[in-house]
Design an enzyme around this catalytic site. Structure first.
Site, PDB file in Angstrom:
ATOM      1  N   HIS A 155       1.167   8.112   5.660  1.00 14.54           N
ATOM      2  CA  HIS A 155       0.204   9.107   6.136  1.00 14.54           C
ATOM      3  C   HIS A 155       0.634   9.746   7.449  1.00 14.54           C
ATOM      4  CE1 HIS A 155      -2.948   8.653   3.209  1.00 14.54           C
ATOM      5  NE2 HIS A 155      -3.080   7.352   3.418  1.00 14.54           N
ATOM      6  N   ASP A 179      -1.348  -0.208  -4.730  1.00 11.95           N
ATOM      7  CA  ASP A 179      -2.680   0.311  -5.036  1.00 11.95           C
ATOM      8  C   ASP A 179      -2.656   1.772  -5.478  1.00 11.95           C
ATOM      9  OD1 ASP A 179      -1.808   1.034  -2.507  1.00 11.95           O
ATOM     10  OD2 ASP A 179      -3.795   0.979  -1.616  1.00 11.95           O
ATOM     11  N   HIS A 180      -1.592   2.471  -5.142  1.00 14.58           N
ATOM     12  CA  HIS A 180      -1.405   3.875  -5.520  1.00 14.58           C
ATOM     13  C   HIS A 180      -0.041   4.320  -5.013  1.00 14.58           C
ATOM     14  CE1 HIS A 180      -2.126   4.769  -1.282  1.00 14.58           C
ATOM     15  NE2 HIS A 180      -3.274   4.110  -1.362  1.00 14.58           N
ATOM     16  N   ASP A 211       0.825  -1.203   0.000  1.00 13.32           N
ATOM     17  CA  ASP A 211       0.000   0.000   0.000  1.00 13.32           C
ATOM     18  C   ASP A 211       0.870   1.269   0.000  1.00 13.32           C
ATOM     19  OD1 ASP A 211      -2.077   1.908   0.543  1.00 13.32           O
ATOM     20  OD2 ASP A 211      -3.205   0.359   1.600  1.00 13.32           O
ATOM     21  N   THR A 230      -7.058   3.748  -1.934  1.00 11.67           N
ATOM     22  CA  THR A 230      -6.818   2.339  -1.622  1.00 11.67           C
ATOM     23  C   THR A 230      -7.822   1.399  -2.268  1.00 11.67           C
ATOM     24  OG1 THR A 230      -5.836   2.990   0.475  1.00 11.67           O
ATOM     25  CG2 THR A 230      -6.519   0.695   0.264  1.00 11.67           C
ATOM     26  N   ASN A 267     -12.713   5.378  -1.996  1.00 11.64           N
ATOM     27  CA  ASN A 267     -12.874   4.691  -0.717  1.00 11.64           C
ATOM     28  C   ASN A 267     -14.292   4.904  -0.183  1.00 11.64           C
ATOM     29  OD1 ASN A 267     -10.239   3.794  -0.751  1.00 11.64           O
ATOM     30  ND2 ASN A 267      -9.484   5.324   0.692  1.00 11.64           N
ATOM     31  N   ARG A 316     -10.522  -3.465   2.930  1.00 10.96           N
ATOM     32  CA  ARG A 316     -10.738  -3.174   1.515  1.00 10.96           C
ATOM     33  C   ARG A 316      -9.668  -3.790   0.623  1.00 10.96           C
ATOM     34  NH1 ARG A 316     -10.001   1.670   4.320  1.00 10.96           N
ATOM     35  NH2 ARG A 316      -8.221   3.002   3.757  1.00 10.96           N
TER      36      ARG A 316
END
EC number: 3.1.3.1
Length: 548
Positions: free
Chosen positions: A296, A337-338, A42, A81, A102, A165
């Site tokens: 984050h 995912d990004h 992630d 995500t 999301n 998720r």
């Protein structure tokens, strides 16, 4: 594989490092692999991969010795995500998977805030988009595991992740085992039977979690990143070591420990279920979420992320070594995912003075107050999950009121210096689905790849590059992702299998290409019209891995 001892293997600073595997010989595996291992790290941007690639010595080093696509793209605009994970094993963009964000807004729902989480069943009574029942309800297409199981019911499909998720979007609704970190241990979908092995791993995690965790050692190569960055209110980031007090599950989640735990559970399930040991090919997807929580919480360029990258490399190496020791013929795919963006305060210290945080006036709550003052209308007029992305006009507005509110919004958005463009629902819907190299797409083409009728908003707001959509870093996250720019779209796509000759292809490809590529290696036919991706030939030279 020897019996696993969860507490021991959960030590993110294990002294046992994986030896660098020998370079693959230029040969082509003659038979399909018995196990597909699909890994998503992630918020693992292409930039992060390139920055640390020279330092990998274990698991990530092995991945660089296979078929390497350093310019993979989560080609759509919504670089979050859930949309990202929905592309990896479906071969489809969010415009086909239905996973546009999301969180989106269903203005017909009885919920007061109208919000719907991507991996929930909102029909469950007394739930909200934050206190929900997890579900794969919203995923509109099958995953690779689902297709494999449809072709051969004996196929075992397993998905394990740090986030629900991630596990749900990669495993799909038909997965045999579906597990994610639930805050105190790994949990599964409502109504599914508990697994004694998972209970055992959870006990090991709980024991570790209930002990103080000393700070992790800083690798020598991380010294240049080890300086404090002031974010205000007496707080700083950049020098963390992941020390935590006993019972601090939030700190555990945002540390290399969580990835180590997820890999322990994945390895234990592979062994316990005998994945890759029968005549059919099985599949396990693994979502490693710590990288995202660290990005984050601390940003992507500090000592914290540096420690995480060394730990990720080491833990993946130990995981692959366990599969090797068990004699499994496996194929690994690793992507993200990004991407992600560092906090502007550190960027400004490191040669990027133009970096900025979002104007709080662009937050939906502030916009609603501004709209009320400008139009004289009351109530919630605009719904949105932040200052950018899909925005929805209240359905209670009359046509005249709707135009009045839309005109007022456009006057704000079109003149604001932090906004790149605002696209309407009609403009995006009228745009053909994009094709060609993903690095050359226009913003509206990226938006079209994320557009799903009935879920997408009335407007799509895109911020200018280098604008962080977090106004105050002292009250939560300091950095994020989600933009349509390459720093968030670009991710590595790596394939490795014993005997597969390595090569590097620097041109852009899509994460939607992963599923048909893996399907081809096991001889699974996927109708071209059902997906957006295309098979990538991962055999170097004149040999061909894709069907003619």
């Amino acid at each position: 594989m020897a019996a696993l001892c969860a507490p021991a293997l959960l030590n993110a600073q294990s002294a046992a490092a994986s030896a660098t595997p020998a370079a693959a010989t230029p040969a082509v595996p003659a038979t399909p692999p018995k196990l597909i291992v699909a890994i998503s790290v992630d918020q693992f941007s292409g930039d992060l991969f390139n920055e640390y690639r020279q330092h990998y010595i274990a698991g990530m080093k092995r991945m660089t010795q296979g078929a390497v696509f350093p310019r993979g793209y989560q080609s759509h605009a919504a670089t979050e995500t859930c949309p990202g994970h929905s592309t990896i094993l479906t071969g489809s963009r969010p415009s086909r998977t239905g996973i546009i964000a999301n969180t989106w807004f269903d203005l017909e729902t009885a919920r007061a805030d109208k919000a719907v989480y991507c991996a929930e069943d909102e029909s469950q009574p007394e739930t909200t988009s934050e206190a929900y029942v997890a579900s794969a309800l919203h995923l509109k297409v099958p995953t690779l595991g689902g297709r494999m199981k449809a072709a051969n019911p004996a196929t075992r499909v397993v998905s394990v992740a740090g986030k629900d998720r991630a596990a749900i979007m990669m495993g799909g609704p038909t997965a045999d085992q579906l597990w994610w970190w639930g805050g105190k241990g790994y949990v599964t979908l409502k109504g599914r039977v508990d697994n004694a092995l998972v209970t055992q791993v959870n006990a090991g995690v709980a024991k570790m979690l209930n002990e103080d965790r000393p700070g992790m050692e800083l690798p020598a190569e991380c010294a240049s990143r080890d300086f404090a960055v002031d974010i205000g209110a007496g707080k700083s980031v950049g020098t963390g070591r992941f020390a935590r007090k006993a019972g601090d599950a939030r700190a555990f989640r945002a540390s290399p420990e969580q990835d180590a735990a997820t890999l322990v559970l994945a390895a234990a399930l592979i062994e316990n279920m005998g994945l890759g040991k029968q005549s059919q090919t099985d599949i396990i997807s693994i979502g490693l979420s710590a990288n995202d929580y660290i990005g984050h919480t601390y940003g992507t360029e500090g000592a914290e992320m540096c420690i995480q990258q060394y730990s990720l490399d080491r833990e993946l190496g130990a995981f692959f070594d366990r599969l090797d020791a068990d004699g499994i013929d496996y194929e690994v795919m690793l992507t993200a995912d990004h991407g992600g963006h560092d906090l502007p305060e550190r960027h400004r210290q490191n040669a990027m003075p133009m970096e900025a945080r979002i104007d709080p006036a662009l937050e939906p709550r502030a916009l609603n107050a501004t709209l009320a003052a400008k139009t004289g209308l009351s109530g919630t007029l605009l719904y949105g999950d932040g200052p950018a992305g899909d925005m929805y006009l209240a359905r209670t507005l009359s046509p005249a009121q709707r135009k009045k509110v839309a005109d007022a919004l456009m006057a704000i958005w079109k003149t604001h210096p932090q906004i790149q463009t605002v696209l309407t629902n009609a403009e995006i819907a009228a745009t053909p689905s994009p094709s060609g190299p993903p690095e050359s797409w226009s913003l509206i083409q990226e938006a079209r790849a994320s557009f799903y009728p009935g879920r997408s908003g009335d407007f799509l707001v895109m911020l200018k590059p280098r604008i962080t959509p977090i106004a105050d870093p002292t009250k939560g996250y300091v950095a994020t992702h989600g933009s349509p720019w390459d720093l968030d779209r670009r991710v590595p796509i790596l394939f490795w299998r014993k005997g597969l000759a390595g090569f590097e292809q620097p041109l852009g490809v899509e994460t939607a290409d992963i599923m048909p590529t893996l399907a081809a290696t096991i001889g699974l036919s996927v109708p071209r019209g059902e997906i957006d991706g295309q098979c990538l030939d991962i055999i170097a030279g004149p040999e061909e891995s894709c069907p003619k």
